[in-house]
Design a protein around this motif. Structure first.
Motif, mmCIF file in Angstrom:
data_model
loop_
_atom_site.group_PDB
_atom_site.id
_atom_site.type_symbol
_atom_site.label_atom_id
_atom_site.label_comp_id
_atom_site.label_asym_id
_atom_site.label_seq_id
_atom_site.Cartn_x
_atom_site.Cartn_y
_atom_site.Cartn_z
ATOM 1 N N GLU A 45 0.830 -1.208 0.000
ATOM 2 C CA GLU A 45 0.000 0.000 0.000
ATOM 3 C C GLU A 45 0.862 1.255 0.000
ATOM 4 O O GLU A 45 0.597 2.217 -0.730
ATOM 5 N N SER A 48 2.399 1.755 -3.388
ATOM 6 C CA SER A 48 1.379 2.211 -4.332
ATOM 7 C C SER A 48 1.105 3.700 -4.160
ATOM 8 O O SER A 48 0.977 4.449 -5.137
ATOM 9 N N GLN A 51 4.052 5.720 -5.518
ATOM 10 C CA GLN A 51 4.046 5.747 -6.979
ATOM 11 C C GLN A 51 2.977 6.703 -7.502
ATOM 12 O O GLN A 51 3.216 7.469 -8.449
ATOM 13 N N SER A 52 1.810 6.680 -6.882
ATOM 14 C CA SER A 52 0.736 7.598 -7.283
ATOM 15 C C SER A 52 1.148 9.044 -7.061
ATOM 16 O O SER A 52 0.873 9.914 -7.895
#
Length: 243
Positions: A45, A48, A51-52
């Motif tokens: 998580e 992620s 990266q976002s």
């Protein structure tokens, strides 16, 4: 016993903002295998989200083209004696709120390097923006005409790195020069600035239309800044189809 579906977990996860107390409580209840599973989920998580965030920053940077420091040709670049390639690519200058002036011949890589540094900052989670001098002035003038200059300046100030490309390539009127000066002055010792230009400092007065304003800008940039000089044949001319 109610069967918990994958969709139930997804919906609950979207509603949750996990706290240390809850994580500790449930980790204590779990078996070693369950804790390993929980750790893997939380790690995934986090990756992620990182990266976002990097993708959002790259989009917000408004780069003319996505460039990389990898493979950049430094043969046209002359560094100061106390500063080199490794120090530049470490991006430590951003943490120190230091400035860079990329000065020299047209087509020798100034814009490429500025773009690559902005992209590298975004990939490290550092907010950064890329402007041409003319687009920045137009954006500020439009904001002033619409009565939202303060909000525009505040938005720009959220970035830790600003790149102003093609400084001096197009004339700037008095109002535009004052707006540009405000951005540079407001960022002094707070954030880093990259300026690309083919104008030596002695000609900056003609860009601002005011020698005193130019001197004030140069004084700030020189204090915490470094000059990288670009010399050589234009890359575009060297590889042009039209000879």
């Amino acid at each position: 016993m109610t069967l918990v579906t994958v969709q139930d977990i997804i919906e609950t996860g979207r509603q949750s903002s996990l706290t240390g107390t809850v994580l500790a409580e449930w980790a204590e209840k779990g078996t070693p295998k369950q804790r390993e599973y929980l750790h893997g989920m939380l790690t995934a998580e986090h990756k992620s989200r990182q990266q976002s965030r990097r993708q959002r920053l790259l989009s917000a940077a408004r780069l003319p083209a996505l460039k990389s420091l990898s493979g950049f040709d430094y043969s046209n670049v002359k560094f100061p004696q106390d500063y080199g390639r490794d120090a530049l690519t470490s991006l430590e200058f951003i943490n120190q709120a230091e400035d860079l002036v990329l000065y020299g011949d047209v087509g020798t890589g100034k814009t490429h390097l500025a773009s690559a540094l902005v992209a590298a900052a975004c990939r490290q989670g550092i907010p950064a923006r890329f402007f041409t001098a003319s687009s920045l002035v137009m954006q500020l003038r439009r904001a002033k005409d619409e009565g939202r200059l303060d909000r525009e300046l505040a938005s720009i100030a959220k970035n830790q790195l600003l790149a102003i490309d093609e400084f001096g390539y197009l004339p700037i009127d008095t109002e535009g020069a004052r707006l540009l000066f405000q951005v540079i002055a407001d960022g002094y010792e707070k954030r880093s600035l990259i300026i690309t230009t083919n104008h030596e400092f002695s000609r900056w007065g003609t860009v601002f239309g005011d020698d005193n304003m130019a001197a004030a800008v140069i004084d700030r940039i020189v204090h915490h800044g470094r000059l990288l000089q670009f010399r050589g044949e234009s890359y575009r001319v060297k590889h042009a189809l039209m000879k």
